[in-house]
Design an enzyme around this catalytic site. Structure first.
Site, PDB file in Angstrom:
ATOM      1  N   LYS A 256       0.862  -1.184   0.000  1.00 48.07           N
ATOM      2  CA  LYS A 256       0.000   0.000   0.000  1.00 48.07           C
ATOM      3  C   LYS A 256       0.892   1.225   0.000  1.00 48.07           C
ATOM      4  CE  LYS A 256      -4.503   0.926   0.481  1.00 48.07           C
ATOM      5  NZ  LYS A 256      -5.647   0.163  -0.015  1.00 48.07           N
TER       6      LYS A 256
ATOM      7  N   GLY B   7     -23.961   3.415   3.480  1.00 47.93           N
ATOM      8  CA  GLY B   7     -23.063   3.933   2.439  1.00 47.93           C
ATOM      9  C   GLY B   7     -23.529   3.486   1.068  1.00 47.93           C
ATOM     10  N   TYR B   8     -24.366   4.320   0.428  1.00 48.67           N
ATOM     11  CA  TYR B   8     -24.902   3.934  -0.885  1.00 48.67           C
ATOM     12  C   TYR B   8     -24.003   4.513  -1.983  1.00 48.67           C
ATOM     13  CZ  TYR B   8     -28.759   1.940  -3.573  1.00 48.67           C
ATOM     14  OH  TYR B   8     -29.536   1.136  -4.394  1.00 48.67           O
ATOM     15  N   GLY B   9     -22.744   4.057  -2.002  1.00 50.09           N
ATOM     16  CA  GLY B   9     -21.781   4.519  -3.002  1.00 50.09           C
ATOM     17  C   GLY B   9     -21.479   3.401  -3.982  1.00 50.09           C
TER      18      GLY B   9
ATOM     19  N   GLY C  39     -21.924  -0.052  -2.187  1.00 48.68           N
ATOM     20  CA  GLY C  39     -23.274  -0.268  -1.656  1.00 48.68           C
ATOM     21  C   GLY C  39     -24.350  -0.376  -2.717  1.00 48.68           C
TER      22      GLY C  39
HETATM   23  P1  NAD Z   1     -17.837   5.719  -2.327  1.00 45.43           P
HETATM   24  O1  NAD Z   1     -17.183   7.004  -2.001  1.00 45.43           O
HETATM   25  O2  NAD Z   1     -18.286   5.459  -3.721  1.00 45.43           O
HETATM   26  O3  NAD Z   1     -19.145   5.555  -1.407  1.00 45.43           O
HETATM   27  C1  NAD Z   1     -19.136   5.720  -0.041  1.00 45.43           C
HETATM   28  C2  NAD Z   1     -20.545   6.128   0.402  1.00 45.43           C
HETATM   29  O4  NAD Z   1     -20.568   6.147   1.827  1.00 45.43           O
HETATM   30  C3  NAD Z   1     -20.972   7.521  -0.049  1.00 45.43           C
HETATM   31  O5  NAD Z   1     -22.309   7.478  -0.500  1.00 45.43           O
HETATM   32  C4  NAD Z   1     -20.857   8.364   1.229  1.00 45.43           C
HETATM   33  O6  NAD Z   1     -21.790   9.436   1.261  1.00 45.43           O
HETATM   34  C5  NAD Z   1     -21.199   7.339   2.270  1.00 45.43           C
HETATM   35  N1  NAD Z   1     -20.719   7.637   3.616  1.00 45.43           N
HETATM   36  C6  NAD Z   1     -19.560   8.234   4.004  1.00 45.43           C
HETATM   37  N2  NAD Z   1     -19.495   8.276   5.348  1.00 45.43           N
HETATM   38  C7  NAD Z   1     -20.624   7.689   5.809  1.00 45.43           C
HETATM   39  C8  NAD Z   1     -21.132   7.416   7.088  1.00 45.43           C
HETATM   40  N3  NAD Z   1     -20.453   7.745   8.181  1.00 45.43           N
HETATM   41  N4  NAD Z   1     -22.331   6.788   7.196  1.00 45.43           N
HETATM   42  C9  NAD Z   1     -23.010   6.425   6.095  1.00 45.43           C
HETATM   43  N5  NAD Z   1     -22.582   6.660   4.854  1.00 45.43           N
HETATM   44  C10 NAD Z   1     -21.411   7.277   4.709  1.00 45.43           C
HETATM   45  O7  NAD Z   1     -16.846   4.594  -1.800  1.00 45.43           O
HETATM   46  P2  NAD Z   1     -16.834   3.046  -2.201  1.00 45.43           P
HETATM   47  O8  NAD Z   1     -15.892   2.833  -3.318  1.00 45.43           O
HETATM   48  O9  NAD Z   1     -18.246   2.564  -2.315  1.00 45.43           O
HETATM   49  O10 NAD Z   1     -16.130   2.424  -0.912  1.00 45.43           O
HETATM   50  C11 NAD Z   1     -16.850   2.230   0.285  1.00 45.43           C
HETATM   51  C12 NAD Z   1     -15.969   1.466   1.268  1.00 45.43           C
HETATM   52  O11 NAD Z   1     -15.642   0.190   0.723  1.00 45.43           O
HETATM   53  C13 NAD Z   1     -14.621   2.122   1.582  1.00 45.43           C
HETATM   54  O12 NAD Z   1     -14.318   1.822   2.927  1.00 45.43           O
HETATM   55  C14 NAD Z   1     -13.645   1.402   0.668  1.00 45.43           C
HETATM   56  O13 NAD Z   1     -12.316   1.418   1.216  1.00 45.43           O
HETATM   57  C15 NAD Z   1     -14.218   0.000   0.697  1.00 45.43           C
HETATM   58  N6  NAD Z   1     -13.885  -0.817  -0.475  1.00 45.43           N
HETATM   59  C16 NAD Z   1     -14.158  -0.378  -1.736  1.00 45.43           C
HETATM   60  C17 NAD Z   1     -13.901  -1.185  -2.832  1.00 45.43           C
HETATM   61  C18 NAD Z   1     -14.250  -0.749  -4.221  1.00 45.43           C
HETATM   62  O14 NAD Z   1     -14.201  -1.601  -5.127  1.00 45.43           O
HETATM   63  N7  NAD Z   1     -14.629   0.485  -4.464  1.00 45.43           N
HETATM   64  C19 NAD Z   1     -13.309  -2.454  -2.636  1.00 45.43           C
HETATM   65  C20 NAD Z   1     -13.031  -2.879  -1.339  1.00 45.43           C
HETATM   66  C21 NAD Z   1     -13.334  -2.048  -0.264  1.00 45.43           C
END
Ligand code: NAD
Length: 370
Positions: free
Chosen positions: A77, A177-179, A182
């Site tokens: 990392k 977390g609907y990103g 999610g």
């Molecule tokens: P993203 O930024 O697309 O989405 C994150 C979502 O979480 C956003 O909608 C944000 O508003 C919301 N959020 C932030 N803080 C919050 C809180 N305290 N309570 C509720 N919602 C909250 O990010 P992502 O790519 O979906 O990643 C989400 C998590 O998953 C991160 O921890 C990331 O490290 C992990 N992750 C991501 C991937 C990937 O493929 N993108 C893979 C493994 C792990």
């Protein structure tokens, strides 16, 4: 943790490299934790408050994730100190300079993480030729757009459901977390008949026990709105998603959101950890004692890195999806079978599985220690 970091443990870290370039204001760290399985893959994080210890913890998580997923990659990392929203020219200069400083570090392949995206990876690729998570125009697979991690979480749910006595059809799902992670997990689960009853983002929680239209909610988020703008349902505070009764609860936002002080609020049967380190170890133990199955992050959310590793070898999107499905199903099954047979916690079983695979690889090295 500081002891492991200072002296290393049986797995690593193999190398810690500090990069400092005062004329540019570049301060960054690379931790290569373990390379017995191959060159390490792990993201570059840009944030003002990163640290060497955080970098090491994330590198170790990648060692476990990559070995559990059976990838020919070790864990590493990198972190760069700075505001991720700095002007684009400055960000490009810093990232290019960091990549250039690591140009001979064949043991590390850059990937995206918090504060970096496919454009940043394109700069790294242009600079040193070693990056994943590239734009489609450079042969990349847009893993967040296609929902690689959500696809893995869906398969994890399919395998785990019978172990918790639930059926996916009609199962109530709540997502924190609907990103990128999610919303795609919600989509794949809904296609299989599950019902999203709550979703949150940093602005609040939307709850509707009659069900939420997952695509409509995703479109709304893509338009820059929040889950609270969805027209049908109760709008609650951000952390109210923890209280929602459901069969499947998915953290997909921040670390340490469920702890000893709030774990009692969860009313669910199965947790799939979409986010990295979303629960404290104490909270996981309490849930295990209550009979709630928690599939650990480095098993459940490996879809993204599996996709990245496939991209690095020039695989197609279809092949990447197939690999995610196979690997995550097999690992979830292996972990839950060990849990059932030996009454281990899922995390203990997963750690055993991942560590064993790293040690097996280490036994082929020139100086085998296992
Ligand atoms: P993203 O930024 O697309 O989405 C994150 C979502 O979480 C956003 O909608 C944000 O508003 C919301 N959020 C932030 N803080 C919050 C809180 N305290 N309570 C509720 N919602 C909250 O990010 P992502 O790519 O979906 O990643 C989400 C998590 O998953 C991160 O921890 C990331 O490290 C992990 N992750 C991501 C991937 C990937 O493929 N993108 C893979 C493994 C792990």
């Amino acid at each position: 943790m500081n002891d492991i970091f200072a002296f290393g443990d049986e797995l690593g870290p193999a190398k810690v490299i500090h990069v400092y370039e005062p004329t540019l204001g570049l301060r960054a760290v690379l931790v290569v934790d373990n390379v017995a399985r191959g060159p390490s893959i792990g993201g570059l994080r840009v944030a003002p408050d990163v640290s060497t210890v955080e970098c090491f913890r994330l590198a170790r998580a990648m060692t476990l994730k990559n070995s559990a997923a059976g990838l020919a990659h070790g864990g590493g990392k990198s972190v760069l100190y700075g505001d991720p929203r700095m002007p684009r020219e400055q960000k490009e200069r810093l990232i290019r300079a960091f990549a250039h400083a690591l140009r001979n570090e064949q043991d590390y392949i850059f990937g995206p993480d918090m504060g970096t995206d496919e454009t940043c990876m394109a700069w790294v690729k242009d600079e040193i030729g070693r990056a994943t998570g590239l734009p489609a125009a450079m042969g990349g697979i847009p893993l967040d757009e296609i929902g690689a991690t959500g696809w893995g979480l869906f398969h994890c749910a399919e395998v785990a459901a019978p172990y918790c006595g639930i059926k996916l059809t009609g199962a109530r799902v709540a997502i924190q977390g609907y990103g990128a992670v999610g919303k795609h997990a919600a989509r794949f689960l809904a296609q299989r008949g599950a019902m999203l009853v709550a979703a949150s983002d940093s602005h609040g929680t939307l709850r509707n026990p009659r069900g939420i239209d997952v695509d409509k909610l995703a479109r709304l988020k893509d338009d820059g709105k929040t889950v609270c703008d969805y027209p049908d349902g109760a709008r609650l505070d951000r952390d109210a998603v923890i209280d929602v009764e459901c069969e499947i609860w998915i953290p997909a936002a921040r670390p340490d959101v469920v702890r000893e002080d709030n774990v009692q609020r969860l009313k669910t049967r199965l947790v799939l950890q979409g986010a990295n380190i979303p629960f404290t170890p104490g909270a996981e133990k309490i849930l295990h004692d209550k009979g709630v199955i928690v599939i650990p992050d480095f098993i459940a959310n490996a879809g993204g890195v599996i996709c990245a590793a496939m991209e690095y070898r020039g695989a197609t999107e279809r092949a990447a999806f197939q690999a995610i499905e196979e690997k995550i199903r097999a690992n979830t099954e292996a972990v839950l079978a060990a849990v059932k047979a030996r009454n281990l916690s899922p995390r203990a079983a997963a750690l055993e599985l991942a560590t064993q695979r790293v040690k097996q690889a280490m036994s082929y090295r020139r100086w085998p220690i296992f």
